[in-house]
Design a protein around this motif. Sequence first.
Motif, short mmCIF file in Angstrom:
data_model
loop_
_atom_site.label_atom_id
_atom_site.label_comp_id
_atom_site.label_asym_id
_atom_site.label_seq_id
_atom_site.Cartn_x
_atom_site.Cartn_y
_atom_site.Cartn_z
N TYR B 2 0.84 -1.19 0.00
CA TYR B 2 0.00 0.00 0.00
C TYR B 2 0.88 1.25 0.00
O TYR B 2 2.06 1.19 0.36
CB TYR B 2 -0.90 0.02 1.24
CG TYR B 2 -1.87 -1.13 1.29
CD1 TYR B 2 -3.00 -1.16 0.46
CD2 TYR B 2 -1.67 -2.20 2.17
CE1 TYR B 2 -3.89 -2.21 0.51
CE2 TYR B 2 -2.57 -3.25 2.23
CZ TYR B 2 -3.68 -3.26 1.40
OH TYR B 2 -4.56 -4.31 1.44
N LYS B 39 5.01 -5.90 1.32
CA LYS B 39 4.78 -6.37 -0.05
C LYS B 39 3.61 -7.34 -0.11
O LYS B 39 2.90 -7.39 -1.10
CB LYS B 39 6.05 -7.05 -0.59
CG LYS B 39 7.12 -6.09 -1.02
CD LYS B 39 8.31 -6.86 -1.58
CE LYS B 39 9.42 -5.91 -1.99
NZ LYS B 39 10.65 -6.66 -2.32
N ARG B 41 1.08 -7.04 1.60
CA ARG B 41 -0.08 -6.24 2.04
C ARG B 41 -0.58 -6.69 3.42
O ARG B 41 -1.76 -6.60 3.73
CB ARG B 41 -1.22 -6.32 1.00
CG ARG B 41 -0.80 -5.70 -0.34
CD ARG B 41 -1.95 -5.48 -1.28
NE ARG B 41 -1.55 -4.51 -2.32
CZ ARG B 41 -2.38 -3.68 -2.92
NH1 ARG B 41 -3.66 -3.68 -2.63
NH2 ARG B 41 -1.93 -2.84 -3.82
N PRO B 179 14.56 -26.19 8.08
CA PRO B 179 15.13 -26.48 6.76
C PRO B 179 14.62 -25.56 5.66
O PRO B 179 15.30 -25.38 4.65
CB PRO B 179 14.71 -27.93 6.51
CG PRO B 179 13.66 -28.26 7.51
CD PRO B 179 13.80 -27.31 8.65
N ALA B 180 13.47 -24.98 5.84
CA ALA B 180 12.92 -24.08 4.81
C ALA B 180 13.46 -22.67 5.01
O ALA B 180 14.15 -22.12 4.17
CB ALA B 180 11.40 -24.09 4.85
N SER B 181 13.14 -22.06 6.13
CA SER B 181 13.44 -20.64 6.33
C SER B 181 14.84 -20.40 6.86
O SER B 181 15.38 -19.31 6.73
CB SER B 181 12.45 -20.04 7.32
OG SER B 181 12.68 -20.58 8.62
N ARG B 182 15.43 -21.42 7.44
CA ARG B 182 16.74 -21.34 8.11
C ARG B 182 16.70 -20.44 9.35
O ARG B 182 17.75 -20.08 9.89
CB ARG B 182 17.85 -20.93 7.15
CG ARG B 182 17.96 -21.85 5.92
CD ARG B 182 18.88 -23.04 6.20
NE ARG B 182 18.83 -24.05 5.16
CZ ARG B 182 19.87 -24.39 4.39
NH1 ARG B 182 21.03 -23.82 4.55
NH2 ARG B 182 19.75 -25.34 3.49
N TYR B 183 15.51 -20.07 9.77
CA TYR B 183 15.37 -19.48 11.11
C TYR B 183 15.64 -20.60 12.12
O TYR B 183 15.70 -21.78 11.76
CB TYR B 183 13.94 -18.99 11.33
CG TYR B 183 13.68 -17.56 10.92
CD1 TYR B 183 13.76 -16.54 11.87
CD2 TYR B 183 13.31 -17.24 9.62
CE1 TYR B 183 13.49 -15.22 11.51
CE2 TYR B 183 13.04 -15.93 9.26
CZ TYR B 183 13.14 -14.92 10.21
OH TYR B 183 12.87 -13.62 9.86
N ILE B 241 4.44 -27.24 11.40
CA ILE B 241 4.67 -28.39 10.53
C ILE B 241 6.13 -28.86 10.57
O ILE B 241 6.42 -29.98 10.18
CB ILE B 241 4.26 -28.12 9.07
CG1 ILE B 241 5.00 -26.89 8.51
CG2 ILE B 241 2.76 -27.95 8.94
CD1 ILE B 241 4.85 -26.74 7.01
N HIS B 242 7.01 -28.03 11.05
CA HIS B 242 8.42 -28.41 11.04
C HIS B 242 8.84 -29.12 12.32
O HIS B 242 9.78 -29.90 12.31
CB HIS B 242 9.30 -27.18 10.83
CG HIS B 242 8.95 -26.43 9.59
ND1 HIS B 242 9.29 -26.90 8.34
CD2 HIS B 242 8.25 -25.29 9.39
CE1 HIS B 242 8.81 -26.06 7.42
NE2 HIS B 242 8.19 -25.09 8.03
#
Lengths: 783, 264
Positions: B2, B39, B41, B179-183, B241-242
Amino acid sequence: MAENGIGASVRRKEDNRFLTGKGNYTDDINVVGQTYAYFVRSPYAHANLNSIDTSAASASDGVVAILTGDDLAEDGIGPLICGVNVTSDDGEPHRAPLHPALAQGKVNYVGDHVAVVIAESLAQAKDAAEKVSIDYGVLPAVASTATAAEVNQQQIHDIAPNNMCYNWPFGDKAAVDAVFETAHKISTLDLINNRMVTNPMEPRAAAGEYNSGTEEITLHVTTQNPHVHRLILSAFNQLAPEHKLRVVGPDVGGGFGVKIFVYAEELVVGWACRKLNRPVKWTSDRTEAFLADAHGRDHVATAEMALDDQGKFLAMRVNTTANLGAYLSTFSTMVPSYLYAFLLAGQYTTPLIYSEVKAVFTNTAPVDAARGAGRPEATYLLERLVDVCAEDMGLDPAEIRRRNFIPVEAFPYQTPVVQCYDSGDYPAALEKALQLADYDGFTARAEEAKSRGMLRGIGLSSYVEACGIAPSAAVGQLGAGVGLWESAQVRFNPTGNVQVFTGTHSHGQGHETTFAQLVTEQLGVPIENIEVIHGDTAKTQFGMGTYGSRSLAVGGVAIAKACEKLIEKGKKIAAHALEAAEGDIEFADGDFTVAGTDKAMNIADVAFNAYVPHSYPEGLEPGFDENAFFDPLNFSFPAGTHVCEVEVDPETGEVEIVKYSAVDDFGKLINPMIVEGQVHGGIVHGVGQALLEGCQYDDDGQLITASYMDYAMPRADNVPSFDIDYAPTNPPHNPLGVKGCGEAGAIGAPPAVINAISNALGVKHIDMPATPEAVWRAAQSAA
Amino acid sequence: MYNFSYQKVSSVADAVEAMQKSEDGKFVAGGQTMLPTMKHRLASPSDLIDLAGVGELVGISVDEETVTIGAMTSHAAVAASSEVQDAIPALAKLAGNIGDPAVRNRGTIGGSIANNDPAADYPAAVIALGATVTTNKRDIPGDEFFIGMFETALAEDEVIVSVSFPKAGTAAYMKFENPASRYAIVGVFLVKFIDGVRVGVTGATACAHRGMRLEEALNGSFTADAIDSVELPIEKMNADIHASAEYRAHLVKVMTKRAVEACA
């Protein structure tokens, strides 16, 4: 061998533009007066569309139009189609629900297309999209593959009772059952082939432009097969006649199958640009890609093998439920049927196979071909089952494979499931792979790992796949709506350089280099004087595009045939110029020579003569430009053995792939460097499925892995440096002796990885993706 | 995204003034969470007040007792700082493993702790090292800074100036990555001071916290084995889910053991 010809690891010609930012992708195409499309998508998995109110949105700044399913219907734009028939066990064709490009009365998955907002800017389109007011009558959702066809399930499509698309039995059930009755041993395995989101680097996009003067639509689109797009959009969607529709697949940043299909957005963009007489562009964002790209895999299966007391496979029985999603994508029906069940023999002599595939609808994104398409599912099931058999029989996994391999002398080999394998030496690939992997040294490595508290495992996968898709008559008999030959045109320009037009499409494979190598080898023209052109229906002859590792095995042969025609014609021209008999002319390394003399004429000069035919053979057409079509006599059957070695940390469940060896039979290699890259990419794709990638919907049909925060893609640090070698055989029906290499890794890797993890943990099975928690739990239960 | 007003300020005072004048402003301190959220929104601030031009917020200084890192210092700068590497190597290592190179070059320590993502790395270090968060208004002890999920002790117009970490002690940070975000699915920052052990745990619960039960066990016996008998409250653990709550609780103990071994 010509310099830069067959067998040379030539650096990729196309990389100069890709690596310096000079690529031309669909989203790079911008024209004066362009508008931007943004799709209003269903937030619900299953709902009636009671009403759509676009009045407030239409008044929003910059809005050019808001179009819905009613507008599509009014303009006579046809629904999206599925091009392959599968006959269900009731004798009826598969159930094909209406698949409008913009929903009509109902939405069937999260991300389903409800309306399109077209505005002067993308931001304005998004602002207006938020103001489209939709009254949804939310219905219960069907999200689970395993339970979709249960009796009391919510119905998705009236045309498909029990959410069944088809039930497709194949094989002699009675004969198979009889063998199971008396078998020495029966090994059984239940397994899931996890759903994947394909995730090419470049998201899908479409840019449509209408010329009211010529009444022609030009549609730039992320496609692997521009002519197939044009054919379907013309013949089935009534977008425009073929001669008034130009489809361009410019540079495309990865496909992996997901860009084969004709999608709603592409049809809508093409339709809207003419309706509004304004250029329209749509580019998917990553969230939309997760929601609305066709997904891959998603099987639930039970597999059984009957064995004799020596571990020989006597018969196999497979029961599979395959999720096709909410609607049928373009080639979806054939993936869990012809591309799956016909590969269930694998590398083995199993004489009897019975398979039953239940294809179901769910309130999820459509599922269609993704790198390997059916073959990874078949290979995973079989190669996992073979390991279970080995365990049950007390045999080493390598030994049970050896005992059941199709012997070298049996080729061509007719399997019990339609396919007739061309060539192969499965024992050779296995032994070479075991050596590369130092299989014999594994026990010592496992001991050493144990001293560090780690569990080491080793796993094999001996796969075979059907590539070089495909003989037209064979696929026609099966129910395909198209033929799968390929075309080429090889054109000399008067100054002696060459343009090669191919009906295939390159979206990362390096065709511009590999195909140029074929031509330089055959015609002796320096590689820098050869340009390969593809992807534009206004430039190239009709072609079938790229998928199923077909481009070289089918499209490459068409190029070679066109080159042969040029050589034949060139001999006539050279004979005239050199004042010799045509029969005395020989051609090698770019020169036509009179046998036994030093009289010679380079092919570039022949080309000039053909265009400036002042002194020319009587009755011969001018010009040096030939085309050819090639329809293969059979599929090609790449095969190989992959060996994966893992180390599992039992405390955390983390899996590290410590060594990965692959020995493949791709026939002859044209560019070994490019092949090696394809093998690497394929293995990483397969490792992604085995360890990381698991697309998940919740019970309400919401996609809960809709971004890279939750959907894990493989990265460089998930894999080791690979050990790659080859055990080639010569496929007799392929004039180039090639087989195809693009999907092998994605097919071979998943069972190799899971076999290794099962071996490390000492468990019968662990489903993919083998996430740390899943592995940790399996380690707990095994301990 | 926005529409919003963008303001680049050059001093903390100007930043505070701009925030006070804005209707619903947000400070942006690298923007590695803020911008993706906008981005999508999912956030619509009226004003973005960019702290990137405030020179006084950037830099690393080390004295005999503390390492002080300016709020707008990037993760990459912390990771590459030889002074931080010498003084508190675990902190430099933590910074060097946040996100990816792009995130490390844009993201800042002030932005990270002000955002207080439940899986962010820095909060574990702030808590375990007993750092002091200095703002334009006050000094806030690290223990009191993180209140809840994406919630801190900061007032609306309060700007973090710097974070001071005591040099004393031996520290280690063990992170089990998503494994996805590496957080961090779980991250454990452990510090062995002369007078006791402090443990900061991130990823496991709604907000980074002190691992009091772990500290108690380790103060009794600074060995990995001492962790075995610790019982962690599974009901307070995050689950997704992780990683289930049970698995997260298990990982907290495993990461703590590994941190103990690294400090031994």
